[in-house]
Design a protein around this motif. Sequence first.
Motif, mmCIF file in Angstrom:
data_model
loop_
_atom_site.group_PDB
_atom_site.id
_atom_site.type_symbol
_atom_site.label_atom_id
_atom_site.label_comp_id
_atom_site.label_asym_id
_atom_site.label_seq_id
_atom_site.Cartn_x
_atom_site.Cartn_y
_atom_site.Cartn_z
ATOM 1 N N ASP A 35 0.832 -1.198 0.000
ATOM 2 C CA ASP A 35 0.000 0.000 0.000
ATOM 3 C C ASP A 35 0.872 1.256 0.000
ATOM 4 O O ASP A 35 2.037 1.231 0.396
ATOM 5 N N ILE A 36 0.262 2.369 -0.402
ATOM 6 C CA ILE A 36 0.817 3.687 -0.108
ATOM 7 C C ILE A 36 -0.252 4.462 0.639
ATOM 8 O O ILE A 36 -1.450 4.261 0.421
ATOM 9 N N ILE A 37 0.180 5.328 1.555
ATOM 10 C CA ILE A 37 -0.774 6.093 2.353
ATOM 11 C C ILE A 37 -0.323 7.536 2.460
ATOM 12 O O ILE A 37 0.822 7.823 2.803
ATOM 13 N N SER A 38 -1.236 8.439 2.141
ATOM 14 C CA SER A 38 -1.010 9.868 2.333
ATOM 15 C C SER A 38 -1.450 10.241 3.743
ATOM 16 O O SER A 38 -2.564 9.906 4.171
ATOM 17 N N LEU A 39 -0.557 10.913 4.463
ATOM 18 C CA LEU A 39 -0.828 11.403 5.809
ATOM 19 C C LEU A 39 -0.816 12.926 5.760
ATOM 20 O O LEU A 39 0.229 13.537 5.539
#
Length: 250
Positions: A90-94
Amino acid sequence: MITLKSPEEIDKIRKACRIVAEVLTRLREAVEPGVSTWDLNALSEELAAERGAKPAFKGYHGFPHALCTSVNEEVVHGMPSKKRVLKEGDIISLDFGVIVDGYYGDAAITVAVGKISGQAEALCRVTRESLDQAIAKARVGNRLSDISHAVQAHVEKHGFAVVREFVGHGIGRNLHESPQIPNYGPPGRGVKLQAGMVFAIEPMINQGRAEIEILEDGWTAVTVDRKLSAHFEHTVAITKNGPEILSVCD
């Protein structure tokens, strides 16, 4: 109307932004397979409280959380959930902000969860590079759209697409101030940049099509083709000596 900030006001924004940067650094370290987006939101609130800061997003126009957690095809305003557990690849924007002594700080990063695909890695790299190139244009005498054009030119050269519906913004006593800063457009247009302007510059870039849609929760924006999206953001002060990124750790 764009409000120019005094050196004292920029110091206050810098203080808020450094807390944001510290929190995002800790969140990046916490991202791993098996962690839920709910866990990350709880950690962001805990870290902000330890630093005497109030989360900027919680309650803003009714948003119920301190942290925006946007995973994979989610572009922005992703809602933390106990059910959304991160997995390898996954990639996650915070996206996180705080208010301290009446002034806001705002920044965002996109983080890899374990080993990610080459395409996901390229998307994150190009998005981050487009932010760097946009910041380089945040100089006295340039035009506002020079920032916008820098993002679009770099992103499209690499075959990715710029989200149109969401833009960067001024920041200071309010989370969102004038001007709006699109991530696309021709150069040489808009207001002339002056020392004392403070902008939150934030490219949101899609792997596939540029179009987005909003989910039933009324907040989460996703890509229409459900391909990946990445998001990076810094708060930047324009000074007579060039751009100063406020949202970095010392």
